[in-house]
Design an enzyme around this catalytic site. Structure first.
Site, short mmCIF file in Angstrom:
data_model
loop_
_atom_site.label_atom_id
_atom_site.label_comp_id
_atom_site.label_asym_id
_atom_site.label_seq_id
_atom_site.Cartn_x
_atom_site.Cartn_y
_atom_site.Cartn_z
N HIS A 80 0.81 -1.23 0.00
CA HIS A 80 0.00 0.00 0.00
C HIS A 80 0.84 1.27 0.00
O HIS A 80 0.29 2.35 -0.16
CB HIS A 80 -0.90 0.04 1.24
CG HIS A 80 -2.01 -0.98 1.21
ND1 HIS A 80 -3.08 -0.90 0.34
CD2 HIS A 80 -2.21 -2.11 1.94
CE1 HIS A 80 -3.89 -1.94 0.55
NE2 HIS A 80 -3.39 -2.68 1.51
N CYS A 124 -6.85 -8.64 4.77
CA CYS A 124 -5.52 -8.46 4.17
C CYS A 124 -4.50 -9.36 4.83
O CYS A 124 -3.65 -9.94 4.16
CB CYS A 124 -5.08 -7.00 4.26
SG CYS A 124 -5.64 -5.99 2.86
N HIS A 170 -29.98 7.38 22.72
CA HIS A 170 -29.10 8.19 21.87
C HIS A 170 -29.82 9.13 20.92
O HIS A 170 -29.18 9.90 20.22
CB HIS A 170 -28.12 7.28 21.14
CG HIS A 170 -27.13 6.65 22.06
ND1 HIS A 170 -26.20 7.39 22.75
CD2 HIS A 170 -26.94 5.36 22.45
CE1 HIS A 170 -25.47 6.59 23.50
NE2 HIS A 170 -25.90 5.35 23.35
N CYS A 230 -22.92 -1.04 26.17
CA CYS A 230 -24.30 -0.52 26.12
C CYS A 230 -25.31 -1.65 26.21
O CYS A 230 -26.33 -1.50 26.88
CB CYS A 230 -24.51 0.30 24.84
SG CYS A 230 -23.85 1.99 24.97
#
Ligand code: HEC
Ligand code: HEC
Length: 250
Positions: free
Chosen positions: A71, A103, A170, A211
């Protein structure tokens, strides 16, 4: 049970908050934490960034190329994190962690790093840092649409012994205090983040498990399809907000 009763009273007794606008997590931080988040010289998460950048350059055993070998410099990852989670050619929904693991296994033929491992947290944070302050821009149409729909379903589903949905906290109670926290819009734009309570860096899925536990609902495993769909839905809600990784949290 005392804590639960107090929580229910808080959420039921207060008048409905103004639902709607999704705000960046940084706007909910205390001034001290916000300053820390913006200061690499004091932000403990930068230890993971340094590790991640070193891993980016390190060749794995077996003669396969390093991340950098394929990369180039990590700065070439600019903007990539804004587009994750994303549906891969295989049809699977991949978040950044999943993309990096793919990868590892297919391009480096190396064993998986493992969710929540120091190495995967570090690489994910270092790659995401290249998108810091760039706007979230995940694809929500085409093959992503059904995952977004599943994420929305989970987000609005009442769950656990407390029978609360993500949205009830939220969206409907944003800005209210709960157990010492200010309830934010619940987006994942700061993750992986350094959480003082954890005393370490952690993934978004680790935060989602917290949560789930908070409302005594099923905690899915890290990397589970349910949390991936939720992650995409949270990113869809956060479109246009800046990536804050590495975040700093209470
Ligand atoms: C042998 C070459 C090779 C190596 C080594 C490699 N990758 Fe990749 N990577 C690719 C290719 C090719 C793609 C495009 C998707 C695909 O075909 O798998 C990709 C895609 C990606 C993406 C998504 C980019 C985007 O625009 O969506 C990320 C992030 C990434 N790689 C990170 C890593 C990291 C981190 C490492 C080291 C642990 C690594 N890669 C090692 C070849 C490689
Ligand atoms: C009982 C209220 C409550 C429920 C229900 C709830 N959360 Fe949270 N959540 C919190 C609190 C409090 C925090 C910590 C303060 C903050 O960042 O909002 C938090 C933090 C988060 C964060 C981290 C935000 C950040 O920037 O650090 C995300 C993401 C999140 N919640 C998503 C969810 C999702 C998805 C669900 C449903 C599966 C959910 N929450 C259910 C109260 C709740």
């Amino acid at each position: 049970m005392k804590g639960l009763t107090a929580l229910l009273l808080l959420l039921v007794a207060t008048a409905p908050a103004v639902a709607g606008e999704v705000r960046a997590p940084a706007t909910f931080l205390s001034p001290d934490l916000r300053a820390l988040q913006g200061d690499p010289s004091r932000h403990p998460g930068w230890l993971w960034i340094d590790t991640g950048e070193a891993l980016w350059r390190a060749a794995p055993a077996g003669g396969r190329p390093s991340c950098q070998g394929c990369h180039g410099d990590i700065t070439g990852m600019r903007g990539v994190a804004t587009r994750y989670p994303q549906v891969a050619q295989t049809g699977d929904l991949l978040n950044l962690e999943g993309r990096i693991e793919t990868c590892r296994s297919s391009h480096q033929q190396a064993p998986a790093l493992g969710y929540e491992s120091e190495a995967l947290l570090s690489l994910t944070a270092a790659v995401a840092l290249q998108s810091r302050s760039l706007p979230v821009s995940v694809a929500t149409d085409g093959p992503a649409a059904r995952f977004v729909a599943e994420g929305r379903r989970l987000y609005t589903l009442r769950q656990g012994q407390l029978n609360l949905s993500c949205a009830q906290c939220h969206d409907e109670n944003v800005g209210r205090r709960l157990r010492g926290d200010v309830i934010s819009s619940g987006v994942g734009t700061g993750f992986p983040a350094y959480r003082l309570e954890w005393n370490t860096m952690g993934s978004l899925h680790r935060r989602l498990r917290a949560c789930s536990l908070g409302v005594r609902a099923t905690q899915f495993p890290l990397g589970a399809p349910e949390y991936l769909a939720l992650e995409l839905y949270l990113a869809a809600r956060a479109k246009g907000l800046p990536v804050e990784t590495p975040g700093i949290r209470r």
